[in-house]
Design an enzyme around this catalytic site. Structure first.
Site, PDB file in Angstrom:
ATOM      1  N   GLU A 141       0.820  -1.223   0.000  1.00 28.82           N
ATOM      2  CA  GLU A 141       0.000   0.000   0.000  1.00 28.82           C
ATOM      3  C   GLU A 141       0.848   1.266   0.000  1.00 28.82           C
ATOM      4  OE1 GLU A 141      -2.879  -0.381   3.172  1.00 28.82           O
ATOM      5  OE2 GLU A 141      -4.137  -1.696   1.988  1.00 28.82           O
ATOM      6  N   GLU A 312      -6.426  -7.883  -0.910  1.00 22.50           N
ATOM      7  CA  GLU A 312      -6.991  -7.953   0.438  1.00 22.50           C
ATOM      8  C   GLU A 312      -8.491  -7.692   0.323  1.00 22.50           C
ATOM      9  OE1 GLU A 312      -4.979  -5.295   3.134  1.00 22.50           O
ATOM     10  OE2 GLU A 312      -2.987  -5.947   2.506  1.00 22.50           O
TER      11      GLU A 312
END
Ligand SMILES: [Zn+2]
Ligand SMILES: [Zn+2]
Ligand SMILES: [Zn+2]
Lengths: 645, 645, 645
Positions: A141, A312
């Site tokens: 991320e 995710e």
């Protein structure tokens, strides 16, 4: 295919085998691991502990799981930070950001590049050819916690270098930025500072270049890791997990160095955080807004040049939104199918088991901290079974193309000119309308080819580069261009021909004045589709084109030449719906008017219908079709799949 | 007994005697002084000017006033700060906090310890045996202005030492905090930083230990002064004036080193600042919320092991709340009696005369700056007369016990998991319900003995230590345990047996999922007492116990085994009222349903009834009782006292 | 007369002549230039480039334009900042404020004084006698972007010197500030810090002296430039362009060193930023609140001792408010006439042409970036024609005098005592009422002579100096004095005789208690003009004067002795209107009750009527008058002028 995120370093070694077997039994194929494991791998400088990871990978291999190995660079260990304190980033307020969370490094730090090179090379050398390892995730991320933009001395040096490379001479920079304004003329690149804590607002060209630089630095850092991996991991893919509603970083640029894109899908957290009216937040609190995940699937499919994963997937309550409700029963299954319908190659859940400790202890997983299965476990079990019975045809092109531009987000962040003007809000409102119309959307960066699309939507594109103009010129569908498009040059100046600048080649009109309106100040407009009240933004247009829609004071709000349309205001949802429906009909796209909670998505001949609402709805399927999943009566939070030919 | 706060250093010496005589004439017995007088005592380093204070104390003695002498450490003089700039605290943002207000010192500063030792020892040596001095107040309002938690280098060193003492080995710390998460494993205590300005949120165990440390540092600093005083002030009591609605500090722990507790009661200021709906703030703007003072009386009576003073009682408008209304006529008298009814040994007002200068010049006193008496003067005159005519029996035990835990406040501050979850709000809503039911409440820390109470309330106790569990096990009344109780270990981890952890010994159930809800998202529940709508927080429970109350989707919200009940949601006021009323009846506590502004408090056989409302109310007294103050018809902002046997 | 702001350095030289000719053709006489041109004049240290400005001025001279030359000190070049980094200011948070905007200098910096002396002397020497140059503007918008108050080491030193000069001895300072409170006694001026980042709030006297000092520093810096200019620019006027709704700086004091005042009028931006209810912001979004410009015209006419210019007049949307609407058609003309009616000697528009680059690229001008005229161009063309046909008599005195005090704003900023108490809001509400009553207002600083005014209004004057008391004593009209007047001494202490302090000579009453009320808490009052509900602020008064208006609990709210009245509460708009109307009638001022959007302004025998509303209104002109502009029926956003004798 399905996968899961797993942290072997969080659990006793004797549990690994059992966990891997349970994953396989559940129908999972992929497991992502390692992305925060630096201190487990190198607890003291140079003393690598490979043993545990060797055993994990061998075990995964034995159990038939394919591993996506994360490089652990999102979390440099404390010893590394103590050795090189200058790697800590500096925030906009000028404060050094401390160790103690994650992402505590600056993308411009030479020391961190060296340490990155060391650990990534070691990792790739050791595992790049391991049979269990099918690919790598670079870092984690990028940009999370506001880390794209750093204000440290290393960044200042790097920014000066970036400017020198871009402009060549300081006079070119002075001209581009208009530094003659407010006596900001520079004599040398070494005089340029980072644009923060200025007494009055900084020069917008200065800010935009800094935002570009910051995004470029992340891309360069990613590329640096990719090169290290490629050298040592033949045949393994490389990806990165992008985030939702995040614009500091240009994902299209970064993904050019990846094999495909991945993203992290948390529909409930995003719904609580996005700028929706409170009543809509409540309405969708347990399902997520029906277009949140879909929008990002389409965006990152575009970013990945047709290929994407959900790395995710939220399986239960999270811990990081202001409010963290429990998903309605069925939603984890629904979200999974929504991703698959959008072309996700893999849906990987976060995470196998809820950790009982540290920052994310309140984030649910497939299993509870007491090793019992959670609700999501059983929903995924069902998806896995359904998946194995449903052959998936390749996804085709959507009927609608939407042009998305990170740079546009930066331009409007720098110069909103009206407090309510938000790029993502505008883009999302266009996107949502097409979802309500039952029309799929492909998302492209400016300059991508747009041929073959019945309808092309440019919510707003302030800077229109040559390639973007060409692509729009060569579009063969209807093209709707939103407000403030063409309003800036690449230098963040008003174009000499005034807005919409280069777009005047397609749309012969001039925007001679713009205004932003305070909340509650609405302008009335009238046209073939009815009367609409508008706020936020209005433009005055000079043109010979007759307006298709007018404000009641006579000013035009919508203009058309041939297949190009220009919208000279921030659209109300009602206008947007009427306009897009009309254009879709003209383009022969057969729009529908779906019930509030229903959404459709085609994948080849398969039609998926998702019911996000709390009532049973009827599937909008032609009579007599064969249902592959569910049937014509779709219960709340459930779906149906049928074949249309 | 009544007292007053006085600042002789603010007034010409010739006025002291006159002031002291007027205090006595008013019926006051105690005078607190000296707590901000360091620079008056020591205008330059080492040159002590005792003369004026000698004369003040002799005069007090002569006039029959008993003096509570404050140690002046809340306000180190400028010369001290200039000599040791490192004593200035550092805020969470990393900024040095400057001289110019008060409390400008760090509890961990070795230099400030030395200076404290010097001035306190001198003070105690000189006045510890002075006949006028009956006791000492240590410092003033520890923690005010956010000073419990400091982020300076001294605190970092001290925190590392505190951790070393607690954990012994760094491996034990790593295990306790779960530092394997996000690669935060430490190799040495010297690597641990203070948890602030982290890029992402800090580890919750790290934060909790830091909050514990910070509270401990204040306690240690207080103990340091207490030891100095005890050595030199035989027979004098030592106390400290705590604050309202303040949780950074554990008052139970600190008060172990004091003879009794004191607190500063500003009902109007607290009402403007507490999280009430605006309409309730308006309703109680001139009276204070009827339970604000009472709650703190009960809390600090518990903290003081049965003994407490009100050291500062608001006598008029204050200057520090966003809005500072004038108390309704009669309220100063009412507040005084409320304190006495709750067992206050002394009520001491702040302050004798409004100062015409400096920070608190807008805070009213008994006398105006022009030396004329204020409204409060006459109300207190009346109280003094009434008091002398009313023999006060000792206060007995209350029927209800409430378990209050500073650590719970810290846990939820660190991890609210839902923006509306606030520990004090939950505690106060329980407390208020019992006040409305006419039932007195005793407040205890976890682990205190709870025998003899008909009803024990644990609003929420996330960390259940062994002694707390034992105390609950040995309670002989009904025990109601609120949400999130038992949800964490002492290490801030989810317990291995999952929540409610150790409480499962009493309540055989498991909380398998929790969620927080956005404002406006309400769940309906139904049970024997009606239907209720709930928000904020919900838990899912697995148990064989049948629920007493269910959500309409079937999930249980209230469970019971024997005399133990578990509440699996944030209660609405309506449910709380119905539940507590029902339990109180079952426990034989004879709850009432008092009118909105009426409150009762027993002290031995005396019943005090306080009318906070704007209308006359009838006293809920049995027929034929003898009224010692007022009568059956209680005017607004007035009270009645009668005897029940 | 009309003028315009022009930036020759922003445009190619070949355009200058054409622009100047167009200005003259439009009817403009003045052009302001040069105020941000330092780096254009001195691109490297010491290497002055006068050539371009020589040519600009010669050209202006040739085309008949009179030049107001700005000193370029608001924007020191980067090389100067790099050479003397200490000139950068420091904000209240202790952060160095960076180069990159404007006003990046500290008024206390000795280095910047030297650089200022150098550039201003050079400029004055070269152009002080140039025939085109008729005057100078010193710097630009002193204080913009929060730059009056700086917290740098130079300011600390200068503040200490300022205090030494003011108090002579540190004991005098200690007494004045009441430093005995909280042990803040200083031993030396060198111990005094700047009042920021204190742990608790700083001493109010300390803050007030610092605010006075900061305002004085700006005045001294301005005076420093004025002296340099006077020496070298014989016969040229010197002015400065002040801002709207800005109180950090005392304009009356600063303007004593100027020939007249100027101000920058942006009615729409101010309306979006001022504290109005949202519905009023919407109502006036395209016209500006009808009293915003008028109030500042009157204020700066007072500041300029009867003479003022509008140096920057908004001609279209601006870029710096949260919302930037387009003025309604006609408003630029209306604003211009409103200024002229108020006595503006020149109205100068900002700016000739919208710049396509840098920070203000979204601020509209007379011309678009593509060199085409904007809407405002044509409105000003019309004004210029109308002006040349309308002989303007000198303006006389207004019937109402209002006392305005920067120090009052500082006092209440330091000690609001109630969150809603804002000095400007109170002043503006008084001012607005007189506008609605059709009565002109002259604005004075405290101490100015008030003879000849039928009505004198003192909205609030906390510190009443001797000269202010004298002026009020010698007023011969009715004098209405608002709440908190006389409530502080010059030292920021409560006066010994308590409030209203020295005003008790005129109004024999004592304010014995004050309170601030939370929103929603209203007190009812009743009197000859009806019933009114009040909030925000209430005072208790002891006096023998009978109240003219009472709260329903009996407390007086309005008192009168002879021609002096005291208002003991924050007035509601309804009460204010009734009260001012009644007093105006008593004073023989013939108030009217104008429709909501209509405003009047007399200039000699001429009456100007401005219609800010969206409907046609009738001019309140006597029958038979001669209309010089417009007629009896005033369209929306238009005006009428007639002659009354
Ligand atoms: Zn950096
Ligand atoms: Zn500290
Ligand atoms: Zn300064």
């Amino acid at each position: 295919m399905l996968g899961v995120c797993y942290y072997p370093e969080h659990w006793p070694e004797e549990r690994w085998e059992e966990d891997f077997k349970a994953m396989r039994a559940l129908g999972l194929r992929y497991v992502r691991l390692g992305e925060f494991a630096w201190s487990a791998l190198e607890p003291t400088p140079g003393a690598l502990r490979w043993g545990w990871l060797d055993r994990v990978l061998d075990l995964a291999q034995k159990e038939g799981l394919a591993v996506v190995l994360g490089t652990p660079t999102a979390t440099p260990p404390k010893w590394l930070v103590d050795r090189y304190p200058e790697i800590l980033p500096v925030d906009r307020e000028g404060r050094r950001r401390n160790f103690g969370g994650r992402r505590h490094y600056c993308f411009s730090s030479p020391a961190y590049r060296e340490e990155t090179a060391r650990i990534v090379a070691l990792l790739a050398e050791r595992y790049g050819r391991h049979p269990a390892v099918v690919g790598f995730q670079v870092d984690n991320e990028f940009g999370c916690h506001g880390t794209v933009r750093c204000y440290c001395p290393n960044c200042r040096e790097a920014f000066r270098g970036w400017l020198r490379a871009k402009y060549g001479t300081i006079d070119a920079l002075n001209a581009a930025w208009g530094t003659v304004f407010w006596s900001q003329t520079y004599r040398d690149f070494g005089e340029v500072e980072l644009p923060h804590l200025t007494v009055a607002e900084a020069n917008p060209s200065h800010l935009l270049d800094y935002y570009r630089f910051a995004s470029d630095q992340v891309r360069a850092y990613n590329r640096f890791q990719v090169d290290l991996l490629r050298d040592n991991a033949p045949g393994r893919f490389i990806t990165h997990n992008f985030m939702g509603f995040f614009t500091d970083l240009d994902p299209f640029a970064l993904a050019e160095d990846l094999d495909f894109a991945a993203w992290d899908s948390y529909p409930l957290g995003f719904t609580d955080l996005m700028p929706l009216p409170q009543e809509e937040k409540v309405q969708w609190a347990r399902t997520g807004h029906p277009d949140v995940a879909a929008f990002h699937h389409d965006l990152y499919r575009g970013v990945g040049r047709g290929r994407f994963w959900v790395m995710e997937q939220q399986p239960g309550p999270v811990n990081w939104a202001p409010h963290n409700p429990s998903p309605a029963p069925g939603m984890v299954r629904l979200w999974t199918w929504e991703a698959i319908a959008h072309g996700a190659e893999v849906v990987s859940y976060f995470r196998w088991r809820q950790a009982p400790f540290a920052q994310e202890q309140m984030q649910a997983g497939f299993n509870r901290p007491d090793f019992q299965p959670e609700v999501a476990f059983f929903e995924v079990q069902r998806v896995a079974e359904e998946l194995s019975a449903l052959p998936l045809p390749p996804a085709g092109c959507a009927p609608v193309a939407l042009v998305y531009d990170s740079e546009a987000a930066w331009v409007f962040e720098i110069q909103p000119q009206g407090a309510e003007w938000k790029y993502l809000t505008l883009v999302f409102s266009f996107y949502s309308v097409f979802r309500r119309l039952g029309l799929e959307v492909d998302i492209f960066k400016p300059g991508a080819e747009l041929g073959g699309y019945g309808l092309v939507v440019v919510p707003s594109l302030p800077i229109v580069r040559k390639e973007a103009l060409e692509a729009l010129s060569q579009a063969d569908g209807l093209v709707i261009v939103g407000p403030r498009s063409g309003s800036k040059t690449e230098k963040f100046q008003i174009p000499p021909e005034i807005p919409p600048g280069a777009l005047q080649a397609l749309l012969p009109l001039k925007v001679v004045r713009v205004e932003s309106l305070p909340p509650g100040l609405l302008e009335e407009a009238e046209g073939p589709w009815g009367r609409f009240a508008f706020g936020v933004w209005r433009e005055w247009v000079e043109t010979d084109l007759p307006p298709l829609l007018r404000f009641t004071d006579g000013g035009g709000i919508l203009f058309r030449r041939g297949r190009y349309l220009y919208l000279a205001a921030w659209p109300s949802p009602e206008l947007l719906f009427a306009l897009c429906q009309s254009l879709a009909e003209e383009a022969g796209l057969h729009p529908r008017f779906l019930p509030e909670g229903l959404r459709l998505r085609r994948r080849g001949p398969l039609v998926f219908a998702f019911n996000y609402g709390p009532e049973v709805v009827e599937a909008p399927a032609p009579p007599g079709v064969r249902f592959l999943l569910g049937d014509r009566r779709i219960p709340p939070h459930d779906l149906a799949v049928w074949e249309e030919t």
